[in-house]
Write a protein that holds these residues in place. Structure first.
Motif, mmCIF file in Angstrom:
data_model
loop_
_atom_site.group_PDB
_atom_site.id
_atom_site.type_symbol
_atom_site.label_atom_id
_atom_site.label_comp_id
_atom_site.label_asym_id
_atom_site.label_seq_id
_atom_site.Cartn_x
_atom_site.Cartn_y
_atom_site.Cartn_z
ATOM 1 N N TYR A 47 -9.035 -1.428 -1.979
ATOM 2 C CA TYR A 47 -7.971 -0.781 -2.750
ATOM 3 C C TYR A 47 -8.482 -0.465 -4.153
ATOM 4 O O TYR A 47 -9.381 -1.134 -4.670
ATOM 5 C CB TYR A 47 -6.731 -1.676 -2.835
ATOM 6 C CG TYR A 47 -6.115 -1.984 -1.500
ATOM 7 C CD1 TYR A 47 -5.156 -1.140 -0.952
ATOM 8 C CD2 TYR A 47 -6.501 -3.117 -0.772
ATOM 9 C CE1 TYR A 47 -4.587 -1.424 0.292
ATOM 10 C CE2 TYR A 47 -5.937 -3.397 0.473
ATOM 11 C CZ TYR A 47 -4.988 -2.552 0.989
ATOM 12 O OH TYR A 47 -4.442 -2.816 2.214
ATOM 13 N N GLN B 84 0.850 -1.194 0.000
ATOM 14 C CA GLN B 84 0.000 0.000 0.000
ATOM 15 C C GLN B 84 0.876 1.232 0.000
ATOM 16 O O GLN B 84 1.821 1.352 0.777
ATOM 17 C CB GLN B 84 -0.913 0.007 1.235
ATOM 18 C CG GLN B 84 -1.831 1.231 1.284
ATOM 19 C CD GLN B 84 -2.780 1.192 2.466
ATOM 20 O OE1 GLN B 84 -3.207 0.124 2.883
ATOM 21 N NE2 GLN B 84 -3.108 2.348 3.006
ATOM 22 N N VAL C 120 -0.188 -5.799 0.999
ATOM 23 C CA VAL C 120 -1.589 -5.972 0.630
ATOM 24 C C VAL C 120 -1.863 -7.467 0.519
ATOM 25 O O VAL C 120 -1.336 -8.135 -0.373
ATOM 26 C CB VAL C 120 -1.917 -5.255 -0.694
ATOM 27 C CG1 VAL C 120 -3.363 -5.500 -1.096
ATOM 28 C CG2 VAL C 120 -1.627 -3.760 -0.566
#
Length: 274
Positions: free
Chosen positions: A81, A35, A42
């Protein structure tokens, strides 16, 4: 010899062209997805090679392995995300260090949700049936008035019996217990009469005519103040007369402070149609 020379030249030109057109072999890459800004792995994100269809998932450390050629598109997707795509560059084939890719977190704007205490529509329907709305002073007064008739009749009958007992026509039929019951009934009637008197006095004090007299409001101004008084102040017939009048005067001062600049308040001396 002239034709042989030309043929050799053509071969020399075509050979290099053929060697450069050979495609690169597919390579398997080990890649980490982090990230952006906080460098946090992630986990469990999906990465797909759009050309080959191969899909890989990142592990707890954000690592995944996937095969591809130069120019292939890798597409990333994970809850929380932003969807992100990368094109495999040629430099990846010569890199020895680990490959790291960055993604941005996605902020979801969810609609406002009202939390209610009902588990289902059936639960709400039953709760609605069981709902008991608090009685207003008007409802209470109506119930009191409707209950007076049978009590008055019973009290009158007991009064006649008491008169007959005093005249001696009944004799010992009326005992001490009967007199105690008669006394309690008379006290109940006296209390109801007191409630009736207070209710009548209360109705007069909060009437439109009396409010108009106390405040000198008229027309729209008077209508607005009546609504303001009835909805903002808890007036009831059990209040002492002094307290009730004080509450009305204080409410008028509060009303004037809130609405004193309104045009209809400034023109409150207009004729009252009611």
């Amino acid at each position: 010899m002239k034709h042989l020379y030309i043929t050799s030249a053509i071969l020399l030109i075509l050979t290099p062209k053929f060697s450069f057109s050979q495609p690169l072999q597919s390579k398997r890459f080990g890649i980490y997805i982090l990230q952006n800004s906080i460098e946090e792995a992630v986990q469990f994100g999906a990465v797909k090679n759009i050309k080959t269809g191969e899909v890989s998932l990142t592990d707890e450390e954000g690592f995944f392995a996937i095969s591809g050629l130069v120019g292939d598109t890798l597409k990333f997707h994970s809850l929380g995300y932003r969807d992100t795509s990368w094109v495999i560059p040629g430099i990846w084939f010569a890199m020895d260090q680990k490959i790291e890719l960055k993604v941005e977190p996605n902020v979801y704007d969810l609609p406002e949700v009202d939390v209610v205490r009902y588990y289902s529509y059936a639960h709400f329907k039953q709760a609605f049936k069981d709902l008991r709305i608090p009685k207003t002073e008007k409802d209470i007064a109506r119930e009191v008035f409707s209950s007076w008739d049978p009590l008055f009749k019973e009290a009158a009958a007991q009064g006649r019996i008491d008169a007959m007992a005093q005249g001696g026509s009944v004799g010992l039929g009326i005992g001490i217990g009967g007199k105690d019951k008669l006394r309690l009934q008379r006290e109940a009637v006296d209390k109801l009469e007191e409630v009736q008197d207070k209710s009548q006095r209360f109705n007069y004090l909060v009437s439109r005519a009396n409010i108009k007299h106390l405040t000198e409001y008229k027309g729209t101004c008077l209508d607005s103040f009546m609504v303001f008084l009835n909805t903002g102040y808890n007036l009831h017939y059990q209040m002492e007369e002094y307290d009730l009048l004080s509450a009305i005067i204080n409410a008028s001062a509060h009303f004037k402070a809130l609405k004193g600049n309104e045009e209809w308040f400034l023109n409150r001396q207009d004729s009252d149609k009611f």
